[in-house]
Design a protein around this motif. Structure first.
Motif, short mmCIF file in Angstrom:
data_model
loop_
_atom_site.label_atom_id
_atom_site.label_comp_id
_atom_site.label_asym_id
_atom_site.label_seq_id
_atom_site.Cartn_x
_atom_site.Cartn_y
_atom_site.Cartn_z
N LYS A 1 -0.60 10.34 -11.55
CA LYS A 1 -1.09 11.12 -10.42
C LYS A 1 -2.52 11.62 -10.61
N GLY A 2 -3.25 11.67 -9.51
CA GLY A 2 -4.57 12.27 -9.48
C GLY A 2 -5.68 11.31 -9.89
N SER B 1 -3.19 9.38 5.26
CA SER B 1 -2.69 10.23 4.17
C SER B 1 -1.19 10.25 4.02
N ALA B 2 -0.44 9.63 4.94
CA ALA B 2 1.02 9.68 4.94
C ALA B 2 1.52 11.05 5.40
N ALA B 3 2.83 11.21 5.42
CA ALA B 3 3.44 12.45 5.91
C ALA B 3 3.16 13.60 4.94
N PRO B 4 2.91 14.80 5.44
CA PRO B 4 2.60 15.93 4.55
C PRO B 4 3.79 16.37 3.68
N TYR B 5 5.02 16.27 4.19
CA TYR B 5 6.21 16.65 3.42
C TYR B 5 7.00 15.39 3.08
N SER B 6 7.48 15.31 1.84
CA SER B 6 8.35 14.20 1.45
C SER B 6 9.30 14.67 0.36
N ALA B 7 10.43 13.99 0.26
CA ALA B 7 11.43 14.33 -0.76
C ALA B 7 12.21 13.09 -1.14
N TYR C 1 0.85 -1.19 0.00
CA TYR C 1 0.00 0.00 0.00
C TYR C 1 0.89 1.24 0.00
N TYR C 2 0.52 2.21 -0.84
CA TYR C 2 1.24 3.47 -0.94
C TYR C 2 0.25 4.61 -0.72
N ALA C 3 0.78 5.79 -0.47
CA ALA C 3 -0.04 7.00 -0.41
C ALA C 3 0.43 7.97 -1.47
N SER C 4 -0.53 8.59 -2.17
CA SER C 4 -0.24 9.59 -3.17
C SER C 4 -1.31 10.67 -3.10
N ARG C 5 -0.89 11.90 -2.93
CA ARG C 5 -1.80 13.05 -2.88
C ARG C 5 -2.88 12.89 -1.81
#
Length: 812
Positions: free
Chosen positions: A221-222, A711-717, A185-189
């Protein structure tokens, strides 16, 4: 058993290698120079119509290997120069040298785009994102493509590992290997996504997504329901695995990898002609994989085989058939759940929990068997230069049987502990189980696309007309216990050896009844869609698309043969629009899109009215670039997604306090920026940054205005930098380094339960490799700072500590 199977497979691969040596291959090499005698770098040289070729290096030298006897046309090509062709005849075992001189001097050559194939981490176009071949700069949708070159440099063996290069995508759960929901499972947007598509159609898996047969992985995405439907996608997007296809010629590779925690892997890639007329080619990718863990009694062992066959009937008609078959057994990595209010635990962060990081809390391997298979075929027919037909079929089977151990923290004031007035704290952990009982799900998809190009006056149109049928037939059964026992969470003085397969089976047998959760249903989805890409001018492009989707759920039953309950049908329209303007043609695009997603909802509200489908609408705008002759590509965008018609509890009817109402919303918005660059020869960079802000609106008071806990972490890089020496004594030697960052992540976030945080983390990885025309050697270190960190999908999941892996590949 593992060593025996590994020996058998290795022996088989050796025979394949010997067979390949028996073939009489040839090599064509030479140089390409300019009219003033200077080397012509980065020029494409290939066998016309055969799919074999290479690019000249800085000295203008090229080499094409694995050529069988025959007559060919050798072609030199590049953007901005006239193609040059020479006939060449190859005898068995004969090597040829052919030189070319292009009709431009070195200064003229530097002024045209000759940088083909240098930026190896980019894919310039996709045939799947819009179901037609569009360049990235023409496409108003944002997507990230992870190429096989990226995976090779990073020694990536699964989609899970490849995902760390996708901007804004964070892994939440490891693959569970459970039938129906086995992939990671992943989180995107701000939404959960799984890798459920393969070559644009259904292709789910039970366990980890093996990369042995992957050409590219697309993270689109989206909301994308207009072209891909709702069953296999989410509001955050979708993940599409693009597989390797047979090619003309003979060749392949054999790899062996080994590393920390008993990791061992053997893989093959073998391609050959089937008939003497060279109309039919076959390719076989396989792997055998064993991976242990820093935690005791945790492992994943499985075999993967992916055959494919291409048949070119004539210049108009061709067929492609392929399959993926995997099976094995694995244990579920420890998942720590939160069944009690976290405010009663005495801590609100994973790094304060005191849970033994390196413990699985089991006495032996609580394993489950799994297998999955994907069979697919495609028929492509070309009516003329403008219109073509593409008919695709996919059949997927997913199965699991066995244990699924999980854990949850227990507050000290939990009544069975005998001290309901105790101060907040949690010294104990409950060991529990959720098993699958021969769970299986079948998915079938048939898709027909007609692609065409035509003009309306002076306006160019590129269109896809599609019909789609998707069927799911589920026979899944879960059963569980909430508590096997309570034990100490920190590992001190605790004996975890009693939590074994035998003791768990005896525990189940002693229960008067076992809670069971059947997911026994059949669904049919009938869809039609149309999408038109309109070149209003040579710099202004518009896209308009619409889908009509008829969903037919036959209801849920059980294995006892009870009558299905909850049958319903829904019809949904899903539009999509996009606009692209190129201020600098083929180098800079300004884009905007409106995209839609939906989710079919069953049930009635407190008034007795049936629910309608939940909808998500996205508005996005941004910039895409492809400049410096392809050396710098990237995008930056802002998106705003609103989900409406979310069903929530609502005490509107006093006689039915559990009645629900469909009026909830979720707002998810953010920024994504990505760069894929080749600033100097041999130097390649992938970099990305993402920020997501979301909140529940018109929701229950418990979560109103709060960030969704899934939703996962708000910031990622993400960052990866690789350098490979192109010339000199170190030619072929390369090294790479990079990592991933994620900010604090609230995995519990409500008034009643409190807030629990997975701390921010920075994980660093590195690799060193030597790439020769005949072999490749690589070594990598993942999480080389040995950081303890957690991911989670409303859970706390400890991640791998430092691991080392070495790999040797022989290419033939």
């Amino acid at each position: 058993m593992f060593k025996t199977r590994l020996f058998i497979l290795t022996t088989l691969l050796s025979f394949i290698g010997l067979f390949s040596f028996a073939q009489q291959f040839s090599i064509i090499s030479g140089t390409v120079t300019t009219s003033d005698g200077k080397p012509a770098a980065y020029i494409s040289v290939g066998l016309k119509g055969k799919g074999l070729g290479n690019v000249t290096n800085e000295k203008g030298v090229f080499e094409i290997q694995r050529i069988k006897p025959g007559a060919y046309i050798l072609r030199v090509s590049a953007v901005g120069i006239q193609n040059i062709e020479k006939p060449v005849v190859i005898s068995a075992g004969e090597n040829k040298t052919v030189d070319f001189v292009i009709n431009q001097n070195s200064n003229q050559l530097n002024e045209v785009n000759i940088n083909q194939g240098v930026n190896k981490y980019i894919a310039k176009k996709s045939e799947f994102v819009s179901k037609m071949p569009l360049n990235n700069l023409e496409n108003p949708q944002v997507y990230t493509t992870i190429t096989k070159e990226t995976m090779a440099d990073q020694l990536v063996f699964s989609v899970d590992d490849a995902a760390r290069n996708a901007t804004g995508v964070q892994k939440m759960w490891e693959a569970t290997s459970r039938g129906g929901d086995g992939g990671a499972y992943y989180a995107s947007r701000g939404f959960i996504v799984q890798a459920k598509l393969r070559n644009g159609i259904a292709g789910n898996v039970t366990g980890r997504n093996d990369a042995a047969n992957l050409e590219n992985v697309e993270f689109i995405k989206g909301p994308s329901a207009t072209l891909f439907g709702s069953t296999l996608t989410s509001y955050g997007g979708l993940i599409n695995r693009i597989t390797k296809k047979p090619f003309e010629g003979i060749g392949g590779a054999v790899s062996f990898s080994t590393g920390s925690y008993d990791f061992n892997r053997v893989s093959t890639d073998f391609n050959l002609p089937v008939d003497k007329d060279n109309h039919i080619y076959a390719r076989l990718n396989t792997s055998y994989n064993y991976k242990g863990s820093f935690q005791e009694n945790v492992y994943d062992k499985g075999f993967f085989i992916a055959p494919s066959l291409s048949y070119k009937v004539n210049d108009k008609l061709d067929f492609v058939f392929d399959a993926e078959i995997s099976n094995g057994n694995s244990t579920l990595k420890p998942f720590v759940f939160f069944y009690f209010p976290v405010k009663d635990l005495g801590f609100d962060r994973a790094d304060q929990s005191g849970i033994a990081y390196d413990k699985s809390f089991t006495g032996d391997a609580m394993k489950q068997k799994y297998n999955s298979s994907n069979f697919s075929g495609q028929a492509n027919y070309k009516f003329n230069d403008n219109w073509s037909s593409h008919t695709s079929f996919s059949s997927n089977y997913s199965f699991s049987n066995g244990r699924g151990t999980y854990l949850f923290l227990v507050p000290n004031n939990y009544p069975p502990l005998g001290n309901p007035t105790a101060a907040p704290g949690a010294d104990l952990i409950s060991r529990a189980d959720q098993s699958t009982d021969n769970s299986k799900i079948f998915t079938y998809e048939v898709q027909q696309n007609f692609n065409g190009a035509f003009n309306l006056g002076s306006i160019k149109n590129r269109m896809v007309l599609g019909l789609d049928y998707l069927r799911q037939n589920s026979d899944q059964l879960f059963y569980s216990i909430d508590t096997f026992d309570l034990t100490k969470k920190d590992g001190t003085g605790a004996n975890y050896n009693n939590f074994t397969e035998a003791n768990l089976a005896a525990f189940y047998a002693a229960l008067p009844s076992v809670p069971k959760y059947p997911y026994n249903f059949k669904t049919n989805t009938y869809s039609a869609y149309v999408s038109d890409v309109i070149n209003l001018t040579d710099r202004l492009i518009a896209l308009a698309a619409l889908r009509v989707d008829r969903f037919d759920n036959k209801g849920n039953s059980d294995r006892a043969g009870s009558a299905p309950k909850g049958a319903y049908k829904q019809t949904v329209f899903s539009p999509k629009f996009g606009l692209v303007f190129q201020p600098i043609k083929d180098q800079l695009s300004l884009f905007a899109n409106y995209q839609n997603g939906f989710n079919n909802i069953n049930g009635i509200d407190y008034k007795g009215d049936p629910f309608k489908a939940e909808q998500a609408n996205q508005i996005e705008g941004g910039v895409k670039t492809n400049i410096l002759n392809g050396k710098l590509t990237g995008s930056i965008s802002y998106y705003y997604i609103k989900v409406k018609d979310i069903v929530r509890g609502y005490n509107q009817d006093a006689s039915n306090p559990n009645a629900r109402i469909q009026d909830g919303n979720k707002i998810s918005k953010g920024i994504e920026a990505e760069i894929v660059a080749n600033p100097a020869k041999g130097l390649n960079i992938i970099a990305g940054f993402a920020y997501n802000d979301n909140r529940m609106v018109n929701a229950s008071p418990d979560v109103e205005g709060r960030r969704d806990a899934y939703s996962a972490a708000p910031y990622s890089a993400n960052l990866w930098i690789s350098y490979k020496f192109i010339d000199g004594s170190l030619k072929g030697f390369g090294l790479g380094a990079g990592g991933n960052y994620a900010s604090d992540n609230k995995i519990v976030n409500s008034v009643s339960q409190g807030v629990f945080i997975l701390p921010a983390y920075e994980v660093f990885n590195a690799s060193v490799f030597y790439d020769h025309s005949r072999f490749r050697i690589g070594v990598k270190a993942d999480n080389f700072t040995n950081q303890k960190y957690w991911t989670g999908y409303s859970t706390m999941n400890p991640q791998d500590l430092r691991t080392f892996t070495g790999s040797v590949t022989y290419k033939f």
